[in-house]
Design a protein around this motif. Structure first.
Motif, PDB file in Angstrom:
ATOM      1  N   PRO A 260       9.410 -18.869 -32.450  1.00  0.00           N
ATOM      2  CA  PRO A 260      10.232 -19.889 -33.108  1.00  0.00           C
ATOM      3  C   PRO A 260      11.623 -19.374 -33.465  1.00  0.00           C
ATOM      4  O   PRO A 260      12.600 -20.117 -33.349  1.00  0.00           O
ATOM      5  CB  PRO A 260       9.432 -20.243 -34.367  1.00  0.00           C
ATOM      6  CG  PRO A 260       8.372 -19.206 -34.500  1.00  0.00           C
ATOM      7  CD  PRO A 260       8.154 -18.617 -33.167  1.00  0.00           C
TER       8      PRO A 260
ATOM      9  N   TYR B 156       0.958 -22.217 -29.522  1.00  0.00           N
ATOM     10  CA  TYR B 156       1.211 -23.613 -29.901  1.00  0.00           C
ATOM     11  C   TYR B 156       0.292 -24.596 -29.185  1.00  0.00           C
ATOM     12  O   TYR B 156       0.584 -25.769 -29.116  1.00  0.00           O
ATOM     13  CB  TYR B 156       2.675 -23.972 -29.649  1.00  0.00           C
ATOM     14  CG  TYR B 156       3.627 -23.349 -30.644  1.00  0.00           C
ATOM     15  CD1 TYR B 156       3.925 -24.008 -31.830  1.00  0.00           C
ATOM     16  CD2 TYR B 156       4.203 -22.113 -30.412  1.00  0.00           C
ATOM     17  CE1 TYR B 156       4.784 -23.441 -32.754  1.00  0.00           C
ATOM     18  CE2 TYR B 156       5.070 -21.531 -31.334  1.00  0.00           C
ATOM     19  CZ  TYR B 156       5.359 -22.211 -32.505  1.00  0.00           C
ATOM     20  OH  TYR B 156       6.208 -21.645 -33.418  1.00  0.00           O
TER      21      TYR B 156
ATOM     22  N   ASP C 173       8.246 -26.533 -38.321  1.00  0.00           N
ATOM     23  CA  ASP C 173       7.981 -25.302 -37.569  1.00  0.00           C
ATOM     24  C   ASP C 173       6.528 -24.824 -37.698  1.00  0.00           C
ATOM     25  O   ASP C 173       6.139 -23.855 -37.050  1.00  0.00           O
ATOM     26  CB  ASP C 173       8.932 -24.186 -38.019  1.00  0.00           C
ATOM     27  CG  ASP C 173       9.887 -23.797 -36.895  1.00  0.00           C
ATOM     28  OD1 ASP C 173       9.459 -23.896 -35.720  1.00  0.00           O
ATOM     29  OD2 ASP C 173      11.035 -23.407 -37.183  1.00  0.00           O
ATOM     30  N   THR C 174       5.741 -25.498 -38.495  1.00  0.00           N
ATOM     31  CA  THR C 174       4.322 -25.146 -38.571  1.00  0.00           C
ATOM     32  C   THR C 174       3.652 -25.447 -37.234  1.00  0.00           C
ATOM     33  O   THR C 174       3.747 -26.570 -36.752  1.00  0.00           O
ATOM     34  CB  THR C 174       3.601 -25.992 -39.644  1.00  0.00           C
ATOM     35  OG1 THR C 174       4.396 -26.035 -40.819  1.00  0.00           O
ATOM     36  CG2 THR C 174       2.227 -25.449 -39.935  1.00  0.00           C
ATOM     37  N   PRO C 175       2.977 -24.470 -36.626  1.00  0.00           N
ATOM     38  CA  PRO C 175       2.283 -24.788 -35.371  1.00  0.00           C
ATOM     39  C   PRO C 175       1.164 -25.800 -35.605  1.00  0.00           C
ATOM     40  O   PRO C 175       0.473 -25.745 -36.616  1.00  0.00           O
ATOM     41  CB  PRO C 175       1.718 -23.442 -34.923  1.00  0.00           C
ATOM     42  CG  PRO C 175       2.556 -22.429 -35.607  1.00  0.00           C
ATOM     43  CD  PRO C 175       2.919 -23.034 -36.932  1.00  0.00           C
ATOM     44  N   ARG C 176       1.032 -26.711 -34.658  1.00  0.00           N
ATOM     45  CA  ARG C 176       0.036 -27.758 -34.764  1.00  0.00           C
ATOM     46  C   ARG C 176      -1.366 -27.163 -34.691  1.00  0.00           C
ATOM     47  O   ARG C 176      -1.597 -26.214 -33.954  1.00  0.00           O
ATOM     48  CB  ARG C 176       0.266 -28.715 -33.591  1.00  0.00           C
ATOM     49  CG  ARG C 176      -0.508 -29.973 -33.645  1.00  0.00           C
ATOM     50  CD  ARG C 176      -0.068 -30.849 -32.484  1.00  0.00           C
ATOM     51  NE  ARG C 176      -0.930 -32.004 -32.376  1.00  0.00           N
ATOM     52  CZ  ARG C 176      -0.868 -32.874 -31.391  1.00  0.00           C
ATOM     53  NH1 ARG C 176       0.025 -32.713 -30.432  1.00  0.00           N
ATOM     54  NH2 ARG C 176      -1.685 -33.902 -31.354  1.00  0.00           N
TER      55      ARG C 176
ATOM     56  N   THR D 281       4.202 -28.510 -32.475  1.00  0.00           N
ATOM     57  CA  THR D 281       4.486 -28.278 -33.891  1.00  0.00           C
ATOM     58  C   THR D 281       4.223 -29.547 -34.698  1.00  0.00           C
ATOM     59  O   THR D 281       3.877 -30.589 -34.150  1.00  0.00           O
ATOM     60  CB  THR D 281       5.958 -27.911 -34.112  1.00  0.00           C
ATOM     61  OG1 THR D 281       6.759 -29.058 -33.789  1.00  0.00           O
ATOM     62  CG2 THR D 281       6.362 -26.744 -33.242  1.00  0.00           C
TER      63      THR D 281
ATOM     64  N   TYR E 235      -0.451 -20.920 -42.028  1.00  0.00           N
ATOM     65  CA  TYR E 235       0.973 -21.143 -41.805  1.00  0.00           C
ATOM     66  C   TYR E 235       1.749 -20.239 -42.736  1.00  0.00           C
ATOM     67  O   TYR E 235       1.267 -19.824 -43.787  1.00  0.00           O
ATOM     68  CB  TYR E 235       1.340 -22.612 -42.026  1.00  0.00           C
ATOM     69  CG  TYR E 235       0.885 -23.189 -43.339  1.00  0.00           C
ATOM     70  CD1 TYR E 235       1.619 -22.981 -44.494  1.00  0.00           C
ATOM     71  CD2 TYR E 235      -0.288 -23.937 -43.420  1.00  0.00           C
ATOM     72  CE1 TYR E 235       1.208 -23.503 -45.706  1.00  0.00           C
ATOM     73  CE2 TYR E 235      -0.705 -24.452 -44.624  1.00  0.00           C
ATOM     74  CZ  TYR E 235       0.040 -24.228 -45.770  1.00  0.00           C
ATOM     75  OH  TYR E 235      -0.375 -24.744 -46.961  1.00  0.00           O
TER      76      TYR E 235
END
Ligand code: HEM
Ligand SMILES: [Cu+2]
Lengths: 276, 914
Positions: free
Chosen positions: A200, A231, B464-467, B402, B472
């Motif tokens: 990121p 991701y 920006d937190t990954p899904r 995200t 997190y």
């Protein structure tokens, strides 16, 4: 409405234009800024406009006696609009609004077209760098449940064969180590299920698919330890699947790299040609 | 049962009262009514209540997700638990709540809005409902089989394969996949039903373009459903094949080296993108209706609104790769998809503006339905704008995977849900005859709107937190665009905690609704036809709730305005010249014989549940046996039910008699394969469950076939553009349309894999994988056999029309024999390839695609043969060819059979010659 459009389109004109030597971070940031600014503006305008009108034209009347809504009035005189009538055929004799509708539609089309062209130019910049990079550090990334393996394409140096004992750096031994300021070209694949490799901090991201290679790149402009996350849902360890990315000063990198088995100066030619 | 059934509150002078309908529907207070009803309004209510149940189910899972995210790292769920819950939450909300919620309204309202007495196929409508319910039950059961699907609602490959699914989750995963397949069966039947109804059963004078907006939105939705879900069905069938027969890495479809992972994303998103509009479109219709009514103004630019919707519906099939920008697709394709994706926001934009302009110069009343719709439009604007962000590829590169995506689609999807809730408030008085409590309605709105935004807006901030992560970390420091001014800097946790608080507020706001809607049922706030001012469509012209038969007379718009014509007169054909003459006279008697109840939809769907559960654990070596053993039972059922319904004949005896040797034959083959005592003893319980499911399932199908269930075809209706096509025929055409997509997806997958593998060396690869010899002649012979059998079906129809019993029965039987030979030939071929040459299901891509695609075709042949057995038995006792009987049934079957034939003409060159 028209005024809005003019403001918006000139905002677009003053926005930064794509340049090939931008990093993914720059590209993302400038595009994101434009979108956030425009998006917020349009969103706020449209929502305000709607709520304002819904309020402005609210009915003052109270519910009719013994009923749950106002009495229907014949308002044809007040405004030049057609009111729904029970059991009607709704088409035909529709009045008003059509022209306005097309105006706002044209305006949006103009905006959207502008956005497409603008973001497309940036896309080309990103893709060009990704595909035509000669002076880059090439690395093959292989995702697995649940981590990342790296192979430095030039020397075949692989995760597991090296360690990351560098002064002042706290990172795991399966980290990716790269020099600051260089373009890092990643070829990403997977050994088992589908993952998605993303750093990121440097706005690099691409799918890791078994049997396929995908490309992305980044150009780190600061040193430090960053994270490479997964991701794409990849199984029970997905939520914790991340690795370290260590960015070193070029000299430090050179030192670290050459200290590993099987590496040689010639692997690092990419660093000479464009060192500032 | 002979009295006039159209009780009605206001518009009609007939006697009022809660009189029962003539079609022997039990009263609403009786449980039995709800089990046997085929009335579209009842089914609509069942849909709504069931979908709300699934909303609660999915909502509880959502609470668990949000609890887990209260802090980073392990909390209340395990890793596997979290993945399961995320998956089931997504599946439940998208499939089992949102769409069916809309279809509850659609079931109730579409016939009323277009002036039809019911849907075209009421019994099938009930089947749709029960299949929907039981498919959800099967998904629920999967949790009790160890673990449900842990793959995310997108089921990405190869994580969706046994090789990567933890063993504890294998059974549950298979159940989840089969639950989806059952759901698709329900959806496909429903789509066929709605399409037929809307094209063929509109009130006189109501042109397609005059249909009220909610119904238009449903029409477009069902068209999308018809095609999109067929593609998903194909994907799920391939996936099931992989699960049962080719679970190893590197075999089958989605584990294969030939881009299996990419293939899944294509198939899934070809379905998945239209699906997101499928769940949203009905909400658009609701928005349009509610804004019109509560603004007291006709929708501005109605025509353009409809055109925009149609455009989106079509375009939705060419944007799917925007979910795949980071896969290995190339730049030119990405470019096209970017343009179509961002472009699709334009028609949406037009719709939003049409809605806004309608409020201008209106008489806007801020009642609960309007509030919800206004809120929904706000959410949709935010969701749409953030969607455009995602369409710009460079941004998507970073947003993919995200919370930006999570926030985007929740804004759009919840916009749909919120609008539909507005629709529920709007039509509640129509459906129940009572007004809800306005104050509580407004409280619900405020709580829901605030709760929702508190839940999802923070996700944009910490995007920006990954899904699908619950670990997190990081900080967020948003800047004002074009400057370096940071607004604030915080960690992620606080924002996720805000979201969790919002989730509870949003969730609990629905308790207010449940309370309100329930208590209001018993209130004294009785309403008349239209509690709202400025309503337009036909449902507001009848009492609330509408009478059992929908309208006090035959609805007609012939004069330019809705009027109800005396049924007796119109049925005689005297009122207008627009009736399609001939059949009109029969209508009066039909009207009184309309059937409204049947046990079989419930029964059949229940057997489907049992079968689904059985298949979930059926082992590969036992896979075909339950189905084979059910065939003799089917033959016997035809004999038994046929004799009961048509009177005993020798043919019925022969059917029952033939079942015995047939069963013995299958038992013998089973014995050679497994050994009878040992094989049966070793079979696991799922074998027996499957056997019960398929046998009783075929039994209920036969019973349904023999049940006399009369549905009057309206004699005076607008049928453009299908005036010359009967309902059943149109239904068959539409069904074949979806079947084409199914085969298309199979063939597309074959082509995809073959290109990836190397088109010209395909067979060389197959030879490396064990194939020694793949002769063309069995395929060629089968082509001739099928062509001949198509010809004999045509003969059967000709004989039936001529009134020849012998001719009809013989031609049908010959067709049956042709099909049998086809299967025999195929069987011999497969035995040679599979057993003698050892070229098995998982022997590489050529084998998998060959067996599965031609196998799907063979399954179609088998289904056709089963139908033929039924037709022969019926024809023997006088159906189709004698006076007053409908020869068309043979024609409809012929359509199907020709289709199966034509498919083979594609498969033969693809799998034998090229
Ligand atoms: C208005 C124009 C819209 C645009 C341009 C748009 C664009 C996109 C894009 C590009 C993605 C892929 C994001 C990614 O995974 O990287 C996406 C995801 C999604 N969109 Fe939209 N969208 C729009 C409207 C809608 C609507 C109306 C709905 C549904 C009501 C919707 C539902 C979804 C869903 C469910 C996903 C996520 C699927 C998943 O990955 O699980 N979108 N959208
Ligand atoms: Cu999409």
């Amino acid at each position: 409405m028209l005024g809005t459009g003019i403001t918006l389109s000139s905002a677009l004109r003053h926005a930064p234009v794509a340049q090939v030597d931008q990093t993914q971070v720059n590209v993302f940031d400038s595009l994101y800024d434009v979108f956030v600014a425009l998006g917020t503006l349009i969103g706020v305008l449209v929502i305000t406009y709607m709520v304002y009108n819904a309020y402005k034209y609210r009915s003052g009347g109270a519910d009719a006696e013994g009923r749950y809504d106002i009495e229907e009035e014949d308002l044809e005189g007040d405004y030049d609009v057609s009111r729904p009538q029970r059991g009607e055929i709704p088409t035909g004799k529709g009045k008003g609004g059509g022209k306005k509708l097309f105006m706002s539609f044209g305006l949006s089309a103009f905006l959207v077209l502008g956005l497409i062209i603008y973001s497309y130019s940036l896309l080309l910049a990103v893709e060009d760098t990704s595909q035509n990079q000669e002076d880059a550090l090439e690395i093959e990334v292989t995702g697995y449940q649940f981590g990342w393996d790296y192979e430095y394409t030039g020397s075949g140096l692989e995760s597991g064969d090296y360690d990351v004992n560098i002064d002042g750096v706290e990172a795991d031994d399966d980290a990716l180590v790269v020099p600051r300021g260089e373009v890092i070209q990643l070829n990403v694949t997977s050994r088992d299920v589908m993952h998605n490799y993303g750093i990121p901090e440097f706005r690099a991201k691409t799918d890791a698919m078994p049997g396929d290679y995908t490309q992305t790149w980044f150009q780190p402009e600061k040193t430090g330890v960053y994270r490479a996350n997964c991701y794409e849902l990849c199984g029970q360890g997905h939520s914790n699947m991340h690795g370290d990315v260590v960015v070193l000063e070029p000299d430090e990198f050179r030192q670290w790299y050459l200290a590993q088995d099987g590496t040689s100066e010639s692997d690092l030619e990419f660093m000479e040609s464009d060192s500032q | 049962m002979t009295e006039d059934v159209h009780t009605n509150g206001g518009t009609d002078s007939h006697e009022t009262g809660s009189q029962d309908d003539g079609g022997h529907l039990p009263p609403k207070s009786s449980v039995k009514r709800w089990l046997v009803t085929t009335n579209h309004k009842d089914v609509g209510i069942l849909y709504m209540i069931t979908s709300l149940f699934f909303l609660v189910f999915g909502g509880i899972l959502a609470f668990m997700i949000r609890m887990q995210l209260w802090q980073s790292g392990p909390f209340i769920l395990t890793d596997l638990g979290y993945n399961q819950i995320v998956t089931a939450h997504g599946l439940l909300m998208v499939f089992w709540f949102l769409s069916p919620f809309a279809f509850g309204l659609a079931n109730y309202l579409v016939p009323l809005q277009i002036g039809a007495d019911d849907l075209a196929f009421p019994r099938l409508n009930a089947v749709s409902y029960w299949l929907y319910l039981f498919s959800g039950v099967l998904l629920g059961i999967s949790f009790f089989q160890g673990s449900s699907l842990p793959t995310g609602w997108t089921l990405y490959a190869p994580l969706n394969l046994p090789a990567f699914i933890p063993p504890v989750a294998e059974l549950g995963s298979m159940s989840g996949i089969l639950a989806l397949a059952l759901f698709i069966a329900s959806v496909t039947i429903g789509s066929v039903n709605f399409i037929t109804t809307m094209y063929r059963m509109r009130a006189e004078g109501l042109r397609m373009r005059d249909i009220p907006l909610f119904s238009i939105s449903i029409l477009l939705t069902v068209w999308m459903m018809l095609f999109a879900f067929a593609a998903l069905l194909a994907a799920l069938m391939l996936l099931s094949f992989d699960h049962v027969f080719a679970g190893e890495v590197g075999t089958g479809y989605f584990g294969s080296e030939e881009g299996g992972s990419l293939l899944w994303t294509h198939l899934f998103w070809f379905f998945g993108h239209p699906e997101v509009y499928i769940v949203f479109f009905p909400a658009l219709g609701v928005m349009a209706e509610v804004v019109q009514t509560f603004s007291g103004r006709r929708l501005v630019g109605r025509k353009w609104f409809i055109i925009a919707m149609a455009l989106v519906a079509i375009q939705s099939f060419i944007v799917w790769m925007h979910h795949m920008f980071l896969t290995a697709i190339n730049l030119p394709i990405k470019t096209v998809i970017m343009v179509t994706t961002i472009g699709i926001s334009l028609p949406f934009d037009l719709m939003v503006f049409a809605l806004i302009y309608t409020m201008i110069k209106g008489q806007v009343r801020w009642k609960t339905p309007f509030l919800f719709v206004l809120g929904a439009i706000v959410l949709f604007i935010i969701g749409g704008i953030t969607g455009v962000f995602l369409g710009a590829i460079v941004l998507d590169y970073s947003f993919r995977g995200t919370y930006w995506v999570v926030a985007h689609f929740h804004y759009t999807m919840a916009s749909g849900a919120v609008a539909l809730v507005g629709g529920i408030y709007y039509w509640y008085p129509k459906i129940t005859g009572k007004m809800y409590n306005e104050f509580l309605g407004k409280v619900h709105f405020v709580a829901a709107f605030v709760g929702f935004n508190l839940l999802y807006f923070p996700m944009f901030v910490v995007w920006d937190t990954p899904r699908r992560w619950f670990h997190y970390s990081g900080t967020v420091a948003p800047e004002i665009p074009f400057t370096n001014i940071t607004l604030f800097e915080t960690g992620f946790t606080i924002w996720h905690q805000m979201a969790t608080v919002g989730a509870f507020l949003f969730g609990f706001s629905f308790l207010i609704m449940f309370y309100n809607l329930f208590v209001s049922l018993y209130s004294d706030r009785v309403v008349d036809e239209s509690p709202w001012a400025y309503t337009g469509s036909a449902e507001w012209a009848v009492s609330s709730p509408p009478p059992e038969g929908n309208f006090p007379g035959t609805p007609s718009f012939a004069t330019g305005k809705l009027s109800f014509l005396d049924r007796a007169e119109t049925d005689g054909g005297t009122e207008t010249a627009a009736t399609d003459g001939g059949v009109a006279h029969a209508a009066q008697s039909h009207e009184q014989h309309a059937d409204h109840t049947s046990w079989w939809p419930l029964g059949m769907s229940l057997t489907a549940l049992i079968l689904g559960l059985g298949i979930s654990g059926l082992e590969a070596s036992y896979f075909v046996w339950p189905f084979l053993f059910a065939i003799p039972a089917f033959v016997a059922f035809i004999g038994i039910f046929g004799a009961r319904s048509d009177g005993y004949t020798h043919l019925h005896g022969a059917f029952v008699g033939a079942a015995v040797p047939l069963l013995a034959l299958f038992a013998l083959v089973f014995h050679l394969h497994h050994g009878i005592p040992g094989g049966l003893a070793e079979a696991n319980q799922y074998f027996w469950i499957s056997l019960i499911g398929i046998t009783s399932g075929l039994g209920t199908l036969v019973a349904m076939g023999y049940e006399s269930f009369h549905v009057p075809t309206p004699t005076m209706s607008e049928q453009w553009p299908f005036e010359g096509v009967s309902n059943t025929k149109l239904g068959m055409w539409v069904f074949i349309g979806s079947d084409i997509i199914l085969f298309g997806a199979f063939i597309g997958s074959y082509i995809f894999m073959r290109i990836r593998a190397n088109w010209t060396q395909w067979w060389d690869i197959a030879h490396n994988n064990g194939l020694t010899h793949h002769p063309v002649w069995p395929g060629l012979l089968n082509t001739y056999l099928l062509l001949a059998s198509s010809f004999t079906v045509v003969l059967a129809l000709a004989y039936a029309k001529r009134g020849s019993r012998r001719g009809t029965v013989t031609a049908l039987s010959v067709t049956f024999v042709g099909a049998t030979l086809f299967l025999l030939n195929k069987g011999i071929e497969w035995v040679d390839l599979y057993i003698h040459q050892g070229w098995q299901f998982d022997s590489g891509p050529a084998a998998s695609t060959f067996y599965l695609t031609t196998g799907l075709h063979a399954a179609h042949v088998v289904v056709g043969m089963l139908i033929m057995l039924f037709l022969v038995a019926r024809a023997y006792t006088g159906a189709y060819w004698s006076d007053g009987e409908d020869a068309q049934t043979i024609e409809y079957f012929g359509l199907y059979w020709h289709f199966v034939d034509i498919v083979w003409l594609f498969l033969f060159p693809l799998f034998y010659i090229l």
